[in-house]
Design an enzyme around this catalytic site. Structure first.
Site, PDB file in Angstrom:
ATOM      1  N   ASP A   1       0.784  -1.391  -0.015  1.00 37.26           N
ATOM      2  CA  ASP A   1       0.044  -0.014   0.043  1.00 37.26           C
ATOM      3  C   ASP A   1       0.744   1.154  -0.028  1.00 37.26           C
ATOM      4  O   ASP A   1       1.392   1.774  -0.901  1.00 37.26           O
ATOM      5  CB  ASP A   1      -1.060  -0.102   1.127  1.00 37.26           C
ATOM      6  CG  ASP A   1      -1.874  -1.184   0.955  1.00 37.26           C
ATOM      7  OD1 ASP A   1      -1.869  -1.875   0.289  1.00 37.26           O
ATOM      8  OD2 ASP A   1      -3.080  -1.227   1.648  1.00 37.26           O
TER       9      ASP A   1
ATOM     10  N   GLU B   1      -4.532  -6.806  13.102  1.00 37.58           N
ATOM     11  CA  GLU B   1      -3.931  -6.639  11.918  1.00 37.58           C
ATOM     12  C   GLU B   1      -2.371  -6.235  11.905  1.00 37.58           C
ATOM     13  O   GLU B   1      -1.746  -6.651  10.929  1.00 37.58           O
ATOM     14  CB  GLU B   1      -4.845  -5.759  11.351  1.00 37.58           C
ATOM     15  CG  GLU B   1      -4.439  -5.413   9.823  1.00 37.58           C
ATOM     16  CD  GLU B   1      -5.128  -4.280   8.949  1.00 37.58           C
ATOM     17  OE1 GLU B   1      -5.191  -4.130   7.884  1.00 37.58           O
ATOM     18  OE2 GLU B   1      -6.024  -3.409   9.913  1.00 37.58           O
TER      19      GLU B   1
END
Length: 849
Positions: free
Chosen positions: A581, A819
């Site tokens: 990302d 996460e």
């Protein structure tokens, strides 16, 4: 006689001289005309042929132009259709639905707290909702159904789940603790057999509410061929649902109160617009009821079959919900019984309830715990009971998060003006997060497979088969799978369309490599090699797609497509296709970039293709050559080793002198005019302080820099491996007491926002998938005698202890796997529960690489 003739003729002209002149002239004119006509006739064919040739040439040219135009648009049409044309080869999934009865029913709705469905494309679905009457709010607030972070449950997750036959889940929704479980009973039944589910509720505080409302529903997908009906009569006082559906035959669902007091029962039988609107449909039909003692309850009104608010001409319900409001502590058993295949009057065996169900569940739990120890040997390795229980929960959550989806992705290529639908297909896959990412992600799934294959190789092969049936004729697989109305309802519109120019890390090669090394003996059993034979042409096409579409301008270089070269919003344009990302790349994207991590992924893929080709007796030479070329350290260093920092890096058009700055909003007099009015400031824009130049992006030392190490492609005696080990162990760069941070503290973009709205994602936090690869690589290099072995072993032991210790602490503190983890405190961040690749902590504990 002759003389007379001549005399006579001689006198004739003399006698009529003027008339003969006119006749001669006429005769001459006629002769001339005839000659002229003859000449015209002779010339005429030559003139006509020339004209026809010219005309024919024009016709030919026009025809060719038309043909070229038709061919061009035909070719464009062909290119448009390639993006949603399936790969033309034998399907991977050859046994589906009831052909695999042991996996037919399951908890395949990971986005719900508890739900059951079959592996049919248009399955009947069931699920649980619940609420505390005192906490019911407007719009259905307080009703639990889909896993939502906004519900702020104290914890939830599977404590036991084998991926096939049973599961046990604990949900902490204070003041209540709910336990949900199920056991399947496929023996002696058609259509996948029977099952029993149990919902138990107890109050853990004794200080708050004493009652809870449980809702179990049965719903038909809009394309499910079948019908359902609510049933309750004197002979069977328990409420239930009878039905029939394709793939299930006839069935009945019954409810059995095992423990506790029921305060109120009600039901709803109606038409819901879609599976994504079940909660809304339920809430819109709530009514207030009073019993004989005057106690008031919120309940459901019974039969209200309508479509779009109007009575239906064909009142067939597709949604039946049964609500039971009970006094806690309370236990409810729900049985699903298949009634097809039995003759009239024949006794149909019922699934167990009560004590019989408890006994069968306990037997399943004992079998699971023994098998877990046999597979991972954590007790034998000295782990405490608490650590073993944590590891079992992590594996169970990953297996309990496996879903079955059906639908079509939305895709687009450079040749299609608008997005087009992919073909409809099923997908059997694990999901990263039940609350935030309850769908299939390509690069996550390769990491999931590392753990799933260690538990059940056939489940993993089944998952791989489903994914590779999504390969198109180009050799591309969409990176995010949003299949079905429920999955689509959880995704922002901007992320729905998948573009076929964009890749995703090919992590299935990690899974295949593990299968070829750790599970090679198992591959030769039970027809598994036949699965790999079917897989081979597809994985070959997938590799070729990567090796061609993501290739750079210089031989041996690769770049992730899809970066936005024109944006001024982002500090550093994201490379979503890389999976990393907002990790810093070259500041100004161009096609000349060289991305280190992608080169390493393709080198790994080439090596796995070589091993797979050898195993299957295919031509392996070209793959060995490609792997050798891409892992050659001399070539690698020439293209990706920055000469001054001696660190591995990307290369591209770059400057570190970038920052986000808010543009001037308005003139002072305008500001005064708007002083008492709402005014939205203009969004911050990127400002570049110097012209970018082509260079190594070595100021961004972090995960990308580690890829030659992570994928074990550095020579074991390389001096640059020594430097890399020392750099990652430096606390001012990547080392923390909780794992390796994603970006060096010295990087200009460390913990910097990419836009004013986007917090740092891969710019400092600790990610477990990359840390797993790091631990695996350190373990690998530590076993090879040489100058780096001792240092690799030392760092491996420290890193493994840090990772396992922090993940366990955060799980005990919060009740979840996360996460990512904060690099300064170790605290869990991002979404939860994130039991996807974070669950590879089980492999770290077992030291199974």
């Amino acid at each position: 006689m002759a003389r007379n003739t001549g005399s006579s003729s001689g006198s004739t002209p003399a006698a009529s001289s003027s008339g003969s002149s006119a006749a001669a002239a006429a005769a001459a004119a006629a002769a001339a005309a005839a000659a002229s006509n003859a000449k015209q006739k002779q010339r005429s064919p030559r003139f006509s042929l020339s004209s026809n040739l010219i005309l024919d040439k024009w016709k030919t040219m026009i025809g060719c132009v038309c043909l070229a135009i038709a061919s061009y648009f035909g070719y464009l049409g062909y290119l448009e259709t390639r993006v949603n044309t399936p790969f033309d080869h034998q399907k991977m999934v050859v046994h589906a639905g009831l052909e695999q009865p042991d996996r037919y029913w399951g908890s395949y709705r990971p986005l719900t707290y508890f739900g059951m469905k079959t592996r049919d494309p248009h399955s009947l679905v069931m699920g649980l909702m619940w609420y505390t009457p005192s906490n019911l709010g407007p719009g259905g607030q307080g009703i639990r159904h889909w896993c939502e972070q906004g519900d702020k449950l104290d914890s939830y997750g599977w404590t036991h789940h084998d991926g096939r036959s049973f599961g046990v889940q604990e949900i902490q929704d204070l003041p209540f603790e709910l336990k949900t479980s199920f056991v399947k009973y496929p023996e002696g039944k058609q259509y996948g057999g029977d099952w029993t589910a149990r919902i138990s509720v107890r109050n853990t505080t004794r200080a708050w509410d004493k009652s809870i409302s449980l809702i179990w529903y049965v719903a038909l997908d809009e394309r499910t061929n079948g019908h359902i009906k609510y049933v309750s009569d004197d002979k069977s006082p328990e409420p239930g649902v009878y039905g029939e559906a394709q793939g299930l035959g006839e069935f009945q669902v019954r409810f059995h109160a095992v423990k506790g007091k029921i305060l109120h029962k009600s039901y709803l039988s109606t038409v819901a617009p879609s599976l994504a609107k079940l909660k809304d449909t339920l809430f819109s039909h709530f009514r207030a009821f009073a019993d004989k003692r005057g106690n008031r309850f919120i309940g459901l009104p019974g039969e209200i079959v309508s479509q779009n608010g109007l009575p239906s001409s064909n009142p067939e319900p597709n949604f039946i919900a049964i609500q039971i409001t009970a006094e806690v502590d309370f236990t409810l058993d729900i049985t699903y019984q298949s009634t097809s295949g039995f003759s009239l009057g024949e006794s149909i065996p019922k699934p167990p309830t009560g004590r019989a169900y408890q006994d069968s569940l306990q037997a399943k739990i004992a079998q699971f715990e023994q098998r877990f120890e046999d597979r991972f040997q954590l007790k034998q390795k000295g782990h405490s009971p608490e650590e073993v229980r944590f590891a079992r929960n992590a594996l169970s959550n990953l297996l309990g998060g496996i879903g079955y989806f059906y639908g079509s992705s939305r895709v687009q290529s450079v040749y299609t003006k608008n997005p087009v639908p992919y073909w409809k297909a099923p997908l059997y896959t694990a999901v990263p997060s039940r609350s935030f990412f309850p769908r299939g992600f390509l690069w996550d799934e390769g990491f999931h497979g590392l753990l799933i294959s260690a538990w059940d190789i056939d489940i993993e092969l089944d998952i791989i088969c489903h994914w590779f049936d999504l390969l198109n004729v180009e050799g591309w697989i969409p990176r995010e799978q949003i299949l079905g109305v429920e999955a689509l309802a959880k995704v922002p519109e901007e992320f729905v369309t998948q573009r076929n120019s964009n890749a995703n890390p090919p992590t299935f090669f990690l899974t295949l490599k593990k299968l070829l090394t750790s599970h090679r003996a198992e591959l030769s059993q039970n027809g598994r090699l036949a699965t790999l034979e079917r897989l081979y042409p597809r994985v070959q096409a997938w590799f070729n797609w990567f090796n061609t579409t993501q290739r750079g301008e210089v031989l041996g270089t690769y770049l992730w497509r899809g970066r936005n070269a024109t944006t001024t919003r982002e500090l550093n344009p994201k490379s979503l296709s890389s999976g990393l990302d907002d990790y810093p790349r070259a500041s100004h994207p161009t096609d000349k970039e060289r991305h280190l991590d992608l080169r390493c992924w393709i080198a790994l893929a080439a090596g796995v293709m070589a091993e797979l080709s050898t195993l299957l007796g295919k031509d392996d030479a070209k793959y060995y050559e490609t792997a050798s070329y891409l892992t050659d350290n001399v070539r690698l260093n020439r293209l990706h080793l920055a000469p001054y920092s001696e660190q591995y890096a990307d290369w591209g058009l770059h400057t570190d002198q970038v920052k986000l700055k808010r543009p001037p909003s308005m003139a002072p007099q305008q500001q005064q005019r708007h002083h008492h009015q709402y005014y939205q400031l203009p969004e911050m824009q990127r400002v570049t302080g110097e012209l970018p130049t082509y260079q190594f992006v070595d100021s961004a030392f972090g995960y990308v820099s580690l890829f030659p190490l992570l994928l074990e492609q550095l020579d074991h005696d390389s001096p640059y491996l020594t430097k890399l080990l020392n750099d990652l162990r430096d606390p001012e760069q990547l080392w923390t007491n909780y794992g390796l941070r994603s970006l060096s503290k010295r990087s200009p973009l460390y913990m910097q926002r990419n836009t004013e709205h986007d917090p740092p994602y891969w710019r400092g936090p600790i990610w477990i998938n990359i840390n797993y690869l790091a631990a695996k690589a350190l373990h690998h290099y530590g076993k090879i005698d040489g100058p780096n072995a001792a240092l690799a072993r030392q760092i491996y032991a420290e890193l493994r202890d840090n990772l396992v210790g922090n993940i366990l602490r955060q799980y005990k503190r919060s009740g979840y796997l996360w996460e990512q983890y904060d690099d300064t405190s170790g605290e869990g961040k991002g979404c939860n529960p994130f039991t996807g690749w974070t669950a590879t902590v089980v492999l770290l504990m077992a030291e199974q690489f």
